[in-house]
Scaffold this motif. Structure first.
Motif, PDB file in Angstrom:
ATOM      1  N   SER A  81       0.835  -1.207   0.000  1.00  0.00           N
ATOM      2  CA  SER A  81       0.000   0.000   0.000  1.00  0.00           C
ATOM      3  C   SER A  81       0.866   1.251   0.000  1.00  0.00           C
ATOM      4  O   SER A  81       2.093   1.169   0.020  1.00  0.00           O
ATOM      5  CB  SER A  81      -0.878   0.017   1.249  1.00  0.00           C
ATOM      6  N   ARG A 302     -12.521   3.032  -9.730  1.00  0.00           N
ATOM      7  CA  ARG A 302     -11.144   2.560  -9.692  1.00  0.00           C
ATOM      8  C   ARG A 302     -10.836   1.848  -8.377  1.00  0.00           C
ATOM      9  O   ARG A 302     -10.143   0.835  -8.368  1.00  0.00           O
ATOM     10  CB  ARG A 302     -10.193   3.754  -9.890  1.00  0.00           C
ATOM     11  N   TRP A 303     -11.316   2.397  -7.264  1.00  0.00           N
ATOM     12  CA  TRP A 303     -10.900   1.861  -5.963  1.00  0.00           C
ATOM     13  C   TRP A 303     -11.921   0.960  -5.295  1.00  0.00           C
ATOM     14  O   TRP A 303     -11.590   0.217  -4.376  1.00  0.00           O
ATOM     15  CB  TRP A 303     -10.530   3.013  -5.022  1.00  0.00           C
ATOM     16  N   GLU A 304     -13.162   1.018  -5.736  1.00  0.00           N
ATOM     17  CA  GLU A 304     -14.225   0.286  -5.064  1.00  0.00           C
ATOM     18  C   GLU A 304     -13.923  -1.201  -4.893  1.00  0.00           C
ATOM     19  O   GLU A 304     -14.197  -1.781  -3.861  1.00  0.00           O
ATOM     20  CB  GLU A 304     -15.541   0.500  -5.831  1.00  0.00           C
ATOM     21  N   ARG A 305     -13.377  -1.817  -5.921  1.00  0.00           N
ATOM     22  CA  ARG A 305     -13.138  -3.257  -5.842  1.00  0.00           C
ATOM     23  C   ARG A 305     -11.680  -3.615  -5.564  1.00  0.00           C
ATOM     24  O   ARG A 305     -11.303  -4.775  -5.639  1.00  0.00           O
ATOM     25  CB  ARG A 305     -13.603  -3.927  -7.153  1.00  0.00           C
ATOM     26  N   HIS A 306     -10.884  -2.632  -5.247  1.00  0.00           N
ATOM     27  CA  HIS A 306      -9.477  -2.904  -4.982  1.00  0.00           C
ATOM     28  C   HIS A 306      -9.368  -3.853  -3.782  1.00  0.00           C
ATOM     29  O   HIS A 306      -9.949  -3.592  -2.735  1.00  0.00           O
ATOM     30  CB  HIS A 306      -8.730  -1.598  -4.703  1.00  0.00           C
ATOM     31  N   ASN A 308      -7.058  -4.560  -1.723  1.00  0.00           N
ATOM     32  CA  ASN A 308      -6.359  -4.089  -0.520  1.00  0.00           C
ATOM     33  C   ASN A 308      -7.204  -2.984   0.123  1.00  0.00           C
ATOM     34  O   ASN A 308      -7.189  -1.842  -0.311  1.00  0.00           O
ATOM     35  CB  ASN A 308      -4.970  -3.570  -0.915  1.00  0.00           C
ATOM     36  N   GLU A 311      -5.495   0.264   1.320  1.00  0.00           N
ATOM     37  CA  GLU A 311      -5.180   1.170   0.216  1.00  0.00           C
ATOM     38  C   GLU A 311      -6.471   1.815  -0.323  1.00  0.00           C
ATOM     39  O   GLU A 311      -6.492   3.001  -0.621  1.00  0.00           O
ATOM     40  CB  GLU A 311      -4.451   0.405  -0.902  1.00  0.00           C
ATOM     41  N   ARG A 312      -7.526   1.031  -0.401  1.00  0.00           N
ATOM     42  CA  ARG A 312      -8.812   1.550  -0.875  1.00  0.00           C
ATOM     43  C   ARG A 312      -9.275   2.710   0.016  1.00  0.00           C
ATOM     44  O   ARG A 312      -9.668   3.772  -0.456  1.00  0.00           O
ATOM     45  CB  ARG A 312      -9.862   0.430  -0.838  1.00  0.00           C
ATOM     46  N   GLN A 315      -6.989   5.772  -0.512  1.00  0.00           N
ATOM     47  CA  GLN A 315      -7.244   6.454  -1.792  1.00  0.00           C
ATOM     48  C   GLN A 315      -8.583   7.200  -1.772  1.00  0.00           C
ATOM     49  O   GLN A 315      -8.687   8.310  -2.307  1.00  0.00           O
ATOM     50  CB  GLN A 315      -7.224   5.446  -2.945  1.00  0.00           C
TER      51      GLN A 315
END
Ligand SMILES: [Zn+2]
Length: 350
Positions: A81, A302-306, A308, A311-312, A315
């Protein structure tokens, strides 16, 4: 042992400009002799399952041994991360007026020794111990934890039954202030854990430690967790004008109701007191931030399904507009132990 930890002069000096997640829970079932325990009531089981799934852990871990898997997953997430470290939180028992464990004792327990050991083993972990100041050995335990390298103290007044403004605790807070040990205290409603005293969700219960000079971080900035909770956010905001040693964290601001106060938290001068925290393993969603217009569609997607979630969360908070200082401010507050058993560099003469 990680080589970064071998330097006696604290993680703070080398990492102080790098982002930290200051609110990360440890959970365990006691596998591997960690001393942790976890009681998941029937009606909280779906929530526990959601948290495990969100953390990338199998549900079977609750039966087959959670502790080691949980720590490996956390380490893997921190290392991949934007964060340099996370503050790991121990969890003391709920206690009665004499400081003895309440029947049932809360939903989970994480011994101080466990987080102190994890922090000795991994530079990515900063240890926050948890001590109910009413327990008969509170001051002795505080000394043990200071000697063991504690950088913060965590408590949940409403769940652990702590009236922080009880005058009997004055010496405890004074010792924390002298040692430069900050307090992270849960404020506002709570739904993932059983609540013993709802009225201790009020940030005004933190007045005594603040008056004793402890740097206090009100977790969640005293926001509501459910629709029927009393609203304490404005009381918290007013208290930051009275106490320059009061801060608030933005943990769980990606869940629906708590996230309502993002705009106020981004405004001056309050934004200068906000500290980044995720409240892991509480799930992180981007939907609400997007629906309220705090993040745009691309960022949300972009981040919804990340996978980690640390990190989500980082971000999404950046996208909400929390300035870079929010993610490093905690370094100013964490105690910086020089080495076990010796006076700390932030310690004031007694
Ligand atoms: Zn929490």
């Amino acid at each position: 042992m990680n080589s970064k930890r071998s330097e006696p002069q604290t993680a703070a000096s080398s990492y102080s400009r790098k982002p930290v997640d200051a609110h990360v829970h440890v959970v365990g079932t006691g596998s591997g002799g960690t001393g942790c325990w976890l009681r998941v009531s029937v009606w909280r089981r779906p929530m526990a399952a959601l948290m495990l799934r969100h953390s990338g852990l199998p549900l079977t871990a609750l039966r087959t041994g959670l502790d080691g898997l949980y720590i490996s997953r956390l380490l893997e997430m921190v290392r991949s991360s934007s964060l340099s470290a996370v503050v790991l939180l121990a969890q003391d028992l709920a206690r009665d007026e004499q400081g003895l464990p309440l029947r049932g004792g809360g939903a989970f327990y994480v011994p101080n020794e466990y987080v102190l050991r994890l922090a000795r083993e991994h530079a990515e972990f900063l240890p926050a111990v948890s001590i109910h100041p009413g327990r008969p050995d509170a001051l002795e335990e505080l000394e043990r934890c200071l000697a063991g390298g504690a950088v913060m103290m965590k408590c949940l007044p409403n769940c652990q039954n702590i009236n922080c403004s009880d005058r009997r605790f004055t010496r405890f807070w004074e010792r924390m202030a002298q040692a430069g040990l900050p307090l992270l205290a849960h404020t506002g409603g709570e739904y993932t854990l059983p609540v013993v005293r709802r009225d201790y969700s009020d940030p005004r219960t933190l007045t005594l430690p603040l008056e004793c000079g402890v740097n206090v971080i009100a977790a969640h900035c005293a926001t509501k967790a459910g629709l029927t909770d009393p609203e304490y956010f404005h009381i918290f905001a007013a208290m930051t004008r009275r106490f320059e040693n009061l801060y608030g964290d933005n943990s769980a601001f990606t869940v629906p109701i708590r996230g309502r106060r993002v705009r106020e938290c981004l405004g001056e001068p309050l934004v200068q007191r906000i500290i980044h925290g995720s409240d892991f393993p509480v799930p992180v969603f981007g939907h609400f931030a997007w629906l309220r217009g705090f993040v745009d569609w691309q960022t949300f997607r972009r981040w919804e399904r990340h996978p980690n979630v640390l990190e989500r969360d980082y971000q999404l908070k950046m996208a909400m507009g929390f300035p870079p200082d929010t993610f490093t401010r905690i370094w100013k507050l964490l105690r910086t132990p020089v080495s076990a058993g010796r006076q700390t560099s932030t310690e004031k003469p007694g």
